[in-house]
Design a protein around this motif. Structure first.
Motif, mmCIF file in Angstrom:
data_model
loop_
_atom_site.group_PDB
_atom_site.id
_atom_site.type_symbol
_atom_site.label_atom_id
_atom_site.label_comp_id
_atom_site.label_asym_id
_atom_site.label_seq_id
_atom_site.Cartn_x
_atom_site.Cartn_y
_atom_site.Cartn_z
ATOM 1 N N GLN A 1 50.209 0.391 103.477
ATOM 2 C CA GLN A 1 49.944 -0.512 104.601
ATOM 3 C C GLN A 1 50.217 0.143 105.948
ATOM 4 O OE1 GLN A 1 52.397 -3.908 103.711
ATOM 5 N NE2 GLN A 1 50.957 -4.721 102.206
ATOM 6 N N HIS A 2 51.192 1.083 106.007
ATOM 7 C CA HIS A 2 51.643 1.579 107.309
ATOM 8 C C HIS A 2 51.500 3.077 107.550
ATOM 9 C CE1 HIS A 2 53.395 -2.324 108.130
ATOM 10 N NE2 HIS A 2 53.916 -2.307 106.923
ATOM 11 N N ILE A 3 51.498 3.881 106.512
ATOM 12 C CA ILE A 3 51.585 5.325 106.710
ATOM 13 C C ILE A 3 50.336 6.069 106.239
ATOM 14 C CG2 ILE A 3 52.962 7.403 106.259
ATOM 15 C CD1 ILE A 3 54.595 5.291 107.735
ATOM 16 N N ALA A 4 50.047 5.961 104.943
ATOM 17 C CA ALA A 4 48.940 6.712 104.347
ATOM 18 C C ALA A 4 48.542 6.053 103.040
ATOM 19 C CB ALA A 4 49.364 8.158 104.096
ATOM 20 N N ASP A 5 47.351 6.374 102.571
ATOM 21 C CA ASP A 5 46.891 5.854 101.286
ATOM 22 C C ASP A 5 47.668 6.541 100.171
ATOM 23 O OD1 ASP A 5 45.113 4.299 102.675
ATOM 24 O OD2 ASP A 5 43.422 5.630 102.368
ATOM 25 N N VAL A 6 48.537 5.777 99.506
ATOM 26 C CA VAL A 6 49.419 6.329 98.490
ATOM 27 C C VAL A 6 49.480 5.383 97.296
ATOM 28 C CG1 VAL A 6 51.788 7.052 98.006
ATOM 29 C CG2 VAL A 6 50.848 7.424 100.257
ATOM 30 N N LYS A 7 49.432 5.951 96.127
ATOM 31 C CA LYS A 7 49.591 5.199 94.876
ATOM 32 C C LYS A 7 50.971 5.478 94.298
ATOM 33 C CE LYS A 7 45.185 3.900 94.547
ATOM 34 N NZ LYS A 7 44.878 3.305 95.781
ATOM 35 N N LYS A 8 51.417 4.603 93.406
ATOM 36 C CA LYS A 8 52.719 4.754 92.749
ATOM 37 C C LYS A 8 52.814 6.100 92.041
ATOM 38 C CE LYS A 8 55.293 3.094 88.878
ATOM 39 N NZ LYS A 8 54.949 2.816 87.533
ATOM 40 N N SER A 9 51.741 6.526 91.387
ATOM 41 C CA SER A 9 51.756 7.797 90.649
ATOM 42 C C SER A 9 51.982 8.986 91.589
ATOM 43 C CB SER A 9 50.464 7.973 89.863
ATOM 44 O OG SER A 9 49.359 7.964 90.727
ATOM 45 N N THR A 10 51.451 8.921 92.810
ATOM 46 C CA THR A 10 51.656 9.994 93.789
ATOM 47 C C THR A 10 53.133 10.108 94.138
ATOM 48 O OG1 THR A 10 49.459 9.627 94.716
ATOM 49 C CG2 THR A 10 51.025 10.821 96.096
ATOM 50 N N ILE A 11 53.765 8.960 94.340
ATOM 51 C CA ILE A 11 55.191 8.956 94.671
ATOM 52 C C ILE A 11 56.002 9.544 93.520
ATOM 53 C CG2 ILE A 11 57.170 7.439 95.101
ATOM 54 C CD1 ILE A 11 55.167 5.631 96.655
ATOM 55 N N CYS A 12 55.718 9.120 92.306
ATOM 56 C CA CYS A 12 56.435 9.636 91.131
ATOM 57 C C CYS A 12 56.239 11.139 90.980
ATOM 58 C CB CYS A 12 55.982 8.902 89.872
ATOM 59 S SG CYS A 12 56.462 7.165 89.835
ATOM 60 N N ASN A 13 55.011 11.617 91.142
ATOM 61 C CA ASN A 13 54.730 13.056 91.028
ATOM 62 C C ASN A 13 55.462 13.856 92.093
ATOM 63 O OD1 ASN A 13 53.064 12.680 88.815
ATOM 64 N ND2 ASN A 13 51.209 12.601 90.036
#
Length: 159
Positions: free
Chosen positions: A139-151
């Motif tokens: 919503q505020h920074i960048a297009d990110v998915k949960k899997s990206t954060i975990c990786n």
């Protein structure tokens, strides 16, 4: 669409100055600003690049391709870069590579996000769950998915 090469006084336009904060060898050729995002169209001003395998300098361009990646937001708007990336010939007859892509210190090869954006994602995600971090970041920074954060967390923990 904002054209950004040279202002009326012969100096760099503000958009070029912003792009140069990322890398001094980039120039901004065009900018698109919408309600949700800013798109910087950039290209390199380097005359030569070094083959990553044999370290031979080259200035012979093979082709160009657009490389699209995200960076930190500006004024709460997501930032995208469209880089006209060069592919160059390696002229060393002993080198295994015949061509190579121009590389930049602010982003890993084939990455879709700058190193500083990845660092911000990791810092934000350390204080909350991956699901809530992904929601906030998208919503505020960048297009990110949960899997990206975990990786990204796994990569950080293994270093």
């Amino acid at each position: 669409i904002i054209k950004s090469r040279i202002d009326n006084w012969g100096g760099l336009c503000e958009m070029d100055k912003l792009v140069k904060l990322l890398d001094q060898n980039l120039i901004c050729t065009r900018t698109d600003i919408s309600n949700e995002s800013i798109h910087f169209y950039v290209e390199s001003t380097r005359e030569e690049c070094v083959c990553p395998l044999c370290q031979t300098r080259s200035s012979r361009t093979h082709s160009r391709y657009n490389r699209i990646f995200q960076d930190l937001p500006i004024q709460d708007q997501k930032v995208w870069f469209i880089l006209s990336n060069r592919k160059l010939f390696c002229d060393n007859p002993l080198c295994e590579r015949t061509t190579f892509a121009e590389s930049f210190p602010f982003i890993d090869s084939k990455a879709k996000k700058t190193k500083r954006l990845i660092q911000a994602i990791i810092e934000i995600s350390l204080t909350q769950s991956s699901v809530s971090a992904a929601t906030y970041l998208s919503q505020h920074i960048a297009d990110v998915k949960k899997s990206t954060i975990c990786n990204n967390k796994k990569k950080t923990n293994s270093q």
